[in-house]
Design an enzyme around this catalytic site. Structure first.
Site, PDB file in Angstrom:
ATOM      1  N   HIS A 173       0.855  -1.180   0.000  1.00 51.00           N
ATOM      2  CA  HIS A 173       0.000   0.000   0.000  1.00 51.00           C
ATOM      3  C   HIS A 173       0.897   1.236   0.000  1.00 51.00           C
ATOM      4  CE1 HIS A 173      -3.844  -1.914   1.929  1.00 51.00           C
ATOM      5  NE2 HIS A 173      -3.311  -2.703   1.000  1.00 51.00           N
ATOM      6  N   GLU A 202       0.883   3.853   1.809  1.00 53.22           N
ATOM      7  CA  GLU A 202       1.316   4.246   3.152  1.00 53.22           C
ATOM      8  C   GLU A 202       2.457   3.377   3.655  1.00 53.22           C
ATOM      9  OE1 GLU A 202      -1.817   3.433   2.058  1.00 53.22           O
ATOM     10  OE2 GLU A 202      -3.238   3.915   3.643  1.00 53.22           O
ATOM     11  N   CYS A 215      -6.213   1.688   6.052  1.00 51.63           N
ATOM     12  CA  CYS A 215      -6.854   0.423   6.401  1.00 51.63           C
ATOM     13  C   CYS A 215      -6.284  -0.072   7.738  1.00 51.63           C
ATOM     14  CB  CYS A 215      -6.593  -0.596   5.287  1.00 51.63           C
ATOM     15  SG  CYS A 215      -4.881  -1.176   5.229  1.00 51.63           S
ATOM     16  N   CYS A 260      -2.372  -0.497   7.591  1.00 49.80           N
ATOM     17  CA  CYS A 260      -1.627   0.772   7.531  1.00 49.80           C
ATOM     18  C   CYS A 260      -1.780   1.571   8.820  1.00 49.80           C
ATOM     19  CB  CYS A 260      -2.069   1.576   6.319  1.00 49.80           C
ATOM     20  SG  CYS A 260      -1.674   0.752   4.754  1.00 49.80           S
TER      21      CYS A 260
END
Length: 152
Positions: free
Chosen positions: A57, A59, A87, A90
């Site tokens: 991801h 992040e 999410c 993260c």
């Protein structure tokens, strides 16, 4: 206009540029930018498809590479800008890295863990200290994500 507003606008601008790169690569258009003391440490975008990595991801890539660039896993003096609410993975990494602040664009009513579904950074059991804010112009990010999923 205060300095924080200017910094937030700049951080979100870079995150949105990264989200556009993701869209062009047919990844979910999420981008992120990690700043420390007003300086960009790292910016990146979703790369799950390209890397065949469920943790890739935007992040996570920013925190992982930004910590390496900084030479310290502790990110308490950093701000992460991201176009979509983090999410659980993260948000958990934000807490574990002691990230100082997160600013996100679109809320995520399905998986968002900075207030939408759950507020993981505020869970007292985790002793987190990450504060978060939603960007004032979050509708830009909502529109970009909606358009992407309409095209799919």
């Amino acid at each position: 206009m205060n300095e924080m507003d200017e910094m937030d606008r700049e951080g979100m601008r870079i995150a949105r540029e990264e989200a556009e790169k993701a869209r062009q690569e047919r990844e979910v258009p999420v981008g992120a930018a990690l700043y420390r003391a007003g300086k960009l440490i790292w910016s990146d975008h979703n790369r799950r498809e390209a890397m065949h990595d469920p943790t890739a991801h935007a992040e996570m890539l920013c925190m992982r590479n930004g910590a390496a660039e900084k030479g310290d896993w502790r990110l308490g003096d950093c701000t992460l800008y991201v176009t979509l609410e983090p999410c659980p993975m993260c948000a958990g990494a934000m807490v574990m890295s002691r990230l100082g602040r997160c600013v996100f664009g679109a809320g995520d009513p399905e998986k968002g863990c900075c207030g939408s579904v759950y507020d993981l950074p505020a869970d007292p059991a985790l002793h987190g200290s990450t504060v978060w804010d939603q960007a004032k112009d979050h509708a830009v990010d909502e529109a970009a994500l909606t358009a992407f999923f309409r095209e799919k």
